[in-house]
Design an enzyme around this catalytic site. Structure first.
Site, PDB file in Angstrom:
ATOM      1  N   LEU A   1       6.879  27.955  96.997  1.00 41.90           N
ATOM      2  CA  LEU A   1       7.018  26.602  96.329  1.00 41.90           C
ATOM      3  C   LEU A   1       7.288  26.813  94.774  1.00 41.90           C
ATOM      4  CD1 LEU A   1       3.696  25.145  97.895  1.00 41.90           C
ATOM      5  CD2 LEU A   1       6.014  24.523  98.295  1.00 41.90           C
TER       6      LEU A   1
ATOM      7  N   GLU B   1       8.807  35.205  94.558  1.00 43.75           N
ATOM      8  CA  GLU B   1       8.462  35.009  95.829  1.00 43.75           C
ATOM      9  C   GLU B   1       9.058  36.251  96.740  1.00 43.75           C
ATOM     10  OE1 GLU B   1       6.730  33.072  97.667  1.00 43.75           O
ATOM     11  OE2 GLU B   1       6.311  31.597  96.002  1.00 43.75           O
TER      12      GLU B   1
ATOM     13  N   ARG C   1       4.127  28.622 112.071  1.00 41.78           N
ATOM     14  CA  ARG C   1       4.003  27.369 111.581  1.00 41.78           C
ATOM     15  C   ARG C   1       3.586  26.124 112.144  1.00 41.78           C
ATOM     16  NH1 ARG C   1       4.856  28.352 106.112  1.00 41.78           N
ATOM     17  NH2 ARG C   1       6.536  29.548 105.554  1.00 41.78           N
TER      18      ARG C   1
ATOM     19  N   GLU D   1       6.309  37.889  99.144  1.00 40.74           N
ATOM     20  CA  GLU D   1       6.384  37.797 100.590  1.00 40.74           C
ATOM     21  C   GLU D   1       7.266  39.075 101.151  1.00 40.74           C
ATOM     22  OE1 GLU D   1       8.152  34.470 102.199  1.00 40.74           O
ATOM     23  OE2 GLU D   1       6.594  33.188 101.644  1.00 40.74           O
TER      24      GLU D   1
ATOM     25  N   ALA E   1      10.571  32.567 101.034  1.00 39.14           N
ATOM     26  CA  ALA E   1      10.823  31.319 100.292  1.00 39.14           C
ATOM     27  C   ALA E   1       9.376  30.931  99.753  1.00 39.14           C
ATOM     28  CB  ALA E   1      11.095  30.228 101.467  1.00 39.14           C
TER      29      ALA E   1
ATOM     30  N   GLU F   1      11.725  16.743  98.726  1.00 42.35           N
ATOM     31  CA  GLU F   1      11.750  18.412  98.482  1.00 42.35           C
ATOM     32  C   GLU F   1      13.353  18.723  98.153  1.00 42.35           C
ATOM     33  OE1 GLU F   1      10.756  22.678 100.677  1.00 42.35           O
ATOM     34  OE2 GLU F   1      11.071  20.706 101.877  1.00 42.35           O
TER      35      GLU F   1
ATOM     36  N   ARG G   1       8.704   2.097 101.197  1.00 47.37           N
ATOM     37  CA  ARG G   1       8.988   3.538 101.695  1.00 47.37           C
ATOM     38  C   ARG G   1       8.057   4.493 101.446  1.00 47.37           C
ATOM     39  NH1 ARG G   1      11.818   0.659 104.320  1.00 47.37           N
ATOM     40  NH2 ARG G   1      14.145   0.815 104.647  1.00 47.37           N
ATOM     41  N   GLU G   2       7.428   5.185 102.570  1.00 42.63           N
ATOM     42  CA  GLU G   2       6.638   6.163 102.317  1.00 42.63           C
ATOM     43  C   GLU G   2       7.067   7.454 102.563  1.00 42.63           C
ATOM     44  OE1 GLU G   2       3.413   5.003 104.933  1.00 42.63           O
ATOM     45  OE2 GLU G   2       2.468   3.629 103.590  1.00 42.63           O
TER      46      GLU G   2
ATOM     47  N   GLU H   1       0.418  34.136 106.864  1.00 40.80           N
ATOM     48  CA  GLU H   1       0.698  35.283 106.125  1.00 40.80           C
ATOM     49  C   GLU H   1       0.216  36.420 106.517  1.00 40.80           C
ATOM     50  OE1 GLU H   1       1.241  34.447 102.041  1.00 40.80           O
ATOM     51  OE2 GLU H   1       2.889  33.205 102.286  1.00 40.80           O
TER      52      GLU H   1
ATOM     53  N   PRO I   1      15.600  14.293 103.309  1.00 39.92           N
ATOM     54  CA  PRO I   1      15.761  13.278 102.414  1.00 39.92           C
ATOM     55  C   PRO I   1      15.254  11.793 102.931  1.00 39.92           C
ATOM     56  CG  PRO I   1      18.011  13.819 103.100  1.00 39.92           C
ATOM     57  CD  PRO I   1      16.872  14.782 103.894  1.00 39.92           C
ATOM     58  N   GLY I   2      15.024  11.612 104.224  1.00 36.09           N
ATOM     59  CA  GLY I   2      14.307  10.478 104.641  1.00 36.09           C
ATOM     60  C   GLY I   2      12.779  10.508 104.670  1.00 36.09           C
TER      61      GLY I   2
END
Length: 195
Positions: A85, A100, A71, A104, A83, A127, A44-45, A150, A122-123
């Site tokens: 990281l 943040e 985006r 922001e 939001a 994150e 799995r990658e 931004e 999740p696949g």
């Protein structure tokens, strides 16, 4: 399953296996894992992600702070909640959320409540995003420098009920925004007498 308290995700680590770095990116890496599962050898990658935080900033009038920015992967200027990281080593998620919100939206909040945490895809990546409800807001003095996507962020204060309706009608499709505003609306509903 009769006990609702048993309804939860379960951590699981496959036996054996290996992990290799396929691509080292500027922000995220891509890894390839080989592991045994149910008698099969699987490959799995996925994107190895730092994790993130998001904030439902709610003012005294019941309005949520939304930002709109470009985006590139989706080729949209989508609506989002603030939001960012988890990219500061050792920084707890709530502290990252405070940082943040200031960076922001030029805002601070006196009250912080954890709403929920979600695995975004999740696949395809690992994150996890921790979402907070921020209330009793104050505007900060200095604006942060913004560039790239931004540089032209659009900021709007929207009644929470209108944001919920936009999500339910499919007009705002950002997953973190959807989870955040729906979780905030439900939390506030449950806090009402008779809720």
């Amino acid at each position: 399953m009769t006990d609702p308290a048993l309804l939860r995700d379960e951590p699981f680590t496959p036996a054996g296996g290996s992990s290799e770095l396929v691509f080292a990116g500027k922000v995220w890496d891509v890894r390839r894992d080989t592991f045994g599962y149910n008698g099969d050898q699987l490959v799995r990658e996925y994107v190895a992600h730092t994790g993130a935080v998001a904030i439902v900033a709610l003012d005294a009038d019941g309005r949520v702070l939304l930002i709109q920015q470009y985006r590139h992967p989706i080729r949209h200027r989508d609506w989002e909640i603030p939001a960012g990281l988890l990219d500061v080593a050792g920084e707890p998620p709530e502290q990252a959320a405070r940082r943040e919100l200031a960076e922001e939206a030029d805002m601070t909040a006196a009250e912080w409540t954890p709403l929920t945490s979600v695995f975004t895809t999740p696949g395809g990546n690992d994150e996890i995003v921790h979402i907070y409800l921020a209330q009793h807001l104050t505007r900060t003095d200095g604006a942060f420098d913004r560039d790239g996507e931004e540089a032209d962020i659009r900021v709007e204060w929207v009644p929470l009920a209108d944001a919920v309706t936009a999500v339910l009608e499919g007009r705002m499709r950002n997953g973190i925004l959807a989870v955040g505003v729906l979780a905030a609306a439900e939390r506030l509903r449950r806090a009402e007498p008779g809720g």
